[in-house]
Write an enzyme that holds these catalytic residues in place. Structure first.
Site, short mmCIF file in Angstrom:
data_model
loop_
_atom_site.label_atom_id
_atom_site.label_comp_id
_atom_site.label_asym_id
_atom_site.label_seq_id
_atom_site.Cartn_x
_atom_site.Cartn_y
_atom_site.Cartn_z
N ASN A 7 0.87 -1.17 0.00
CA ASN A 7 0.00 0.00 0.00
C ASN A 7 0.91 1.23 0.00
O ASN A 7 1.43 1.62 1.04
CB ASN A 7 -0.89 -0.03 1.26
CG ASN A 7 -1.82 1.16 1.34
OD1 ASN A 7 -1.81 2.04 0.48
ND2 ASN A 7 -2.61 1.20 2.40
N ARG A 85 -2.80 -2.19 -3.20
CA ARG A 85 -3.95 -1.33 -3.01
C ARG A 85 -3.86 -0.20 -4.02
O ARG A 85 -2.85 0.49 -4.09
CB ARG A 85 -3.95 -0.75 -1.60
CG ARG A 85 -5.11 0.19 -1.41
CD ARG A 85 -5.09 0.84 -0.07
NE ARG A 85 -6.29 1.66 0.06
CZ ARG A 85 -6.40 2.69 0.88
NH1 ARG A 85 -5.38 3.00 1.66
NH2 ARG A 85 -7.50 3.37 0.94
N HIS A 174 -12.94 3.15 0.16
CA HIS A 174 -12.94 2.17 1.27
C HIS A 174 -13.67 0.88 0.85
O HIS A 174 -14.13 0.13 1.72
CB HIS A 174 -13.68 2.72 2.51
CG HIS A 174 -12.91 3.73 3.31
ND1 HIS A 174 -13.55 4.73 4.00
CD2 HIS A 174 -11.60 3.88 3.56
CE1 HIS A 174 -12.65 5.48 4.63
NE2 HIS A 174 -11.46 4.98 4.36
N ARG A 235 -10.74 15.71 7.27
CA ARG A 235 -11.57 16.12 6.13
C ARG A 235 -12.93 16.57 6.62
O ARG A 235 -13.51 15.96 7.52
CB ARG A 235 -11.76 14.96 5.15
CG ARG A 235 -10.50 14.57 4.43
CD ARG A 235 -10.77 13.48 3.39
NE ARG A 235 -9.59 12.66 3.26
CZ ARG A 235 -9.59 11.34 3.20
NH1 ARG A 235 -10.72 10.66 3.23
NH2 ARG A 235 -8.46 10.68 3.11
N GLU A 379 -8.39 -4.99 5.54
CA GLU A 379 -8.24 -4.73 4.11
C GLU A 379 -7.08 -5.52 3.52
O GLU A 379 -7.15 -5.96 2.37
CB GLU A 379 -8.04 -3.22 3.88
CG GLU A 379 -9.30 -2.43 4.15
CD GLU A 379 -9.05 -0.95 4.40
OE1 GLU A 379 -8.64 -0.60 5.52
OE2 GLU A 379 -9.27 -0.15 3.48
#
Ligand code: ADP
Length: 394
Positions: A7, A85, A174, A235, A379
Site C-alpha cells: 500500500n 492497493r 474504502h 476532512r 483490508e
C-alpha cells in the site's frame, strides 16, 4: 498461499506478508517520511519490532529494503503474488485485476481522478514488478466495490458535459473494507453472500458508510473523491461547495488551497482546533473543552444523519455494522450514534458495546432486527484473498 500486500502512499509504503487462507501475518511493516532525511523502515517479524533509518530513501529505496527482508525471514520462496492497493479505479474497474501493461495504462488514465493516490500506487506496481519479476501482481481498487451503485446513487445533478467529458460522478472509496466487513457481518447473521440489508460504517481517520443490499454496494457516502460524506479526522466531509468560492474570495487564497484545508485541516481537527484524534477529543470534552465537545457532537450527528440516509437505498435495515479505528474501539461514539438512530429500532446493549473493542466482533444492541454489529476490518487480508484467487484462477 502467502501474498505480499503493498500500500504505497505519497510519503509512506506499508507492506505485509500474509497467508491468504488463514490470515496469519508473517511480516508487517511500513516505511514512513519517504523523501526526507528522517525516512525510516519499521517492521515486525516473529513478534519482534525492528526499526532502521533509511535517510533520503524514496519509494524505490523503501521497497528494495522491504523486499530484502523476505529472504532472511524465510519468506522469499513462499509468495504466490503481490497485491497492490490502488485507490482510484474510476468507472473502469469493478473488481480486482491481474496487472498487465493494459491495466497499468487504465490506472494511469485514472490519475486525474486520484491525483494524490494513484501516482504512488503506480510507483509501487512498477517497483514491485522490477524487484519480483516472476510473481503475479494484482491491483485491488478502493472504488471497485461501489461500481454496482445504480445511476440514481452515483449521478451528481450537474451538467451532462461535466459528467461525460470529465468523469464527474460519485465513485465511493474504502470499498475493500466495506466488502470485507459486509461479508463478515453476513456470516455473523447467518446470511448468504447475496442476502441482507446492511449499512457498513467505516469510521477511522477517513470515514465512509455504504448501503450493502444483497451483497452489493447500492450507495455510499464518499463521492468523486474521498472528501464527500461523513465528518472525518481532518476532512470536512460534505459541505456547501459554494463555501470554496466564498472563502477563496474572502481570503485571497486559491480554490485549490481552500480544498487543501478542507482535506487536511477540517473535520475533527478543524472543529476542535487542536486534534484529529477522537480519543483525545473525548477526554478533552470530559475535561470541559467546549470545542472538543462540539467536535464529538457534530461527528456523531452527521454520522447518524448520513447512516439513516443510506437506509433509503436499502428500503429496510437488517444491521448497522461498525468498523475502523473508531467503529471498532469507540464505545462512547457508537453509543451516541446508535442512540440517535433509536427511531430505526436500534436499542443499544451497553455491556455488549463495552466489550466489543480491540478486535472483538459481535452484536452491541438488544434489538436483533435491526441490530448493530462491530466487525473489525482487514483490508490487507481482502487484498491477499483477491490476489491468491486471481493467481489460482490463472
Ligand atoms: P486510519 O483511517 O488512519 O486507518 P484508524 O482506523 O486507525 O485510522 O482510526 C483512527 C481513529 O480511531 C482515531 O480518531 C482514534 O482516536 C480512533 N480510536 C482508536 N481507538 C479509540 C478508542 N478506544 N476510542 C475512541 N476512538 C478511538
Amino acid at each position: 498461499m502467502n501474498v505480499l500486500v503493498l500500500n504505497c502512499g505519497s510519503s509512506s509504503a506499508k507492506f505485509a506478508v500474509l497467508d491468504a487462507v488463514t490470515g496469519a501475518r508473517h511480516l508487517t511493516g511500513q516505511a514512513q517520511r519517504l523523501g526526507s532525511a528522517e525516512a525510516t523502515l519499521e517492521w515486525t517479524f516473529a513478534d519482534e519490532k525492528h526499526t532502521r533509518p533509511l535517510p533520503g530513501a524514496d519509494h524505490d529505496g523503501a521497497l528494495r529494503a522491504a523486499v530484502a527482508l523476505l529472504a532472511p525471514c524465510g519468506l522469499a520462496g513462499t509468495l504466490c503474488g503481490v497485491g497492490h492497493r490502488v485507490v482510484h479505479g474510476g468507472a473502469r474497474f469493478s473488481g480486482s485485476m491481474r496487472i498487465t501493461p493494459e491495466v497499468v495504462r487504465q490506472i494511469e488514465a485514472c490519475v486525474p481522478l486520484g491525483p494524490l493516490h494513484n501516482p504512488p500506487n503506480l510507483q509501487g506496481i512498477r517497483i514491485a514488478g522490477e524487484l519480483l519479476p516472476t510473481l503475479a501482481q494484482v491491483a485491488v481498487f478502493d472504488t471497485a466495490f461501489h461500481q454496482t451503485m445504480p445511476p440514481r446513487a452515483y449521478t451528481y445533478p450537474v451538467p451532462l458535459e461535466w459528467r461525460e467529458a470529465h468523469g464527474v460522478r460519485r465513485y465511493g472509496f474504502h470499498g475493500t473494507s466495506h466488502r470485507y466487513v459486509a461479508r463478515k457481518a453476513q456470516e455473523l447473521l447467518g446470511l448468504a453472500p447475496d442476502a441482507g440489508a446492511l449499512v457498513t460504517a467505516h469510521l477511522g481517520n477517513g470515514c465512509s458508510a455504504t448501503a450493502v443490499l444483497d451483497g452489493r454496494s447500492v450507495d455510499t457516502t464518499m463521492g468523486l473523491t474521498p472528501l464527500e460524506g461523513l465528518v472525518m479526522g481532518t476532512r470536512s466531509g460534505s459541505v456547501d461547495p459554494a463555501l470554496i468560492g466564498h472563502v477563496a474570495r474572502a481570503t485571497g487564497e486559491s480554490a485549490d488551497r481552500v480544498l487543501d484545508v478542507l482535506n487536511k485541516r477540517s473535520g475533527l481537527l478543524g472543529l476542535s482546533g487542536h486534534s484529529n484524534d477522537l480519543r483525545t477529543l473525548e477526554d478533552d470534552a470530559a475535561a470541559g473543552d467546549a470545542r472538543a465537545a462540539l467536535a464529538v457532537e457534530v461527528f456523531a450527528y452527521v454520522a447518524a444523519k448520513q447512516l439513516a440516509g443510506l437506509v433509503v437505498a436499502l428500503g429496510r435495515l437488517d444491521a448497522l455494522v461498525f468498523t475502523g479505528g473508531i467503529g471498532e474501539n469507540g464505545v462512547a461514539m457508537r453509543a451516541r450514534i446508535v442512540a440517535l438512530l433509536g427511531f430505526l429500532g436500534l436499542d443499544l446493549d451497553p455491556s455488549a458495546n463495552a466489550l466489543a473493542i480491540r478486535g472483538r466482533a459481535g452484536r452491541i444492541t438488544r434489538s436483533t432486527s435491526p441490530q448493530a454489529l462491530v466487525v473489525p476490518t482487514d483490508e490487507e487480508l481482502m487484498i491477499a484473498h483477491d490476489t491468491a484467487a486471481l493467481v489460482a484462477a490463472a
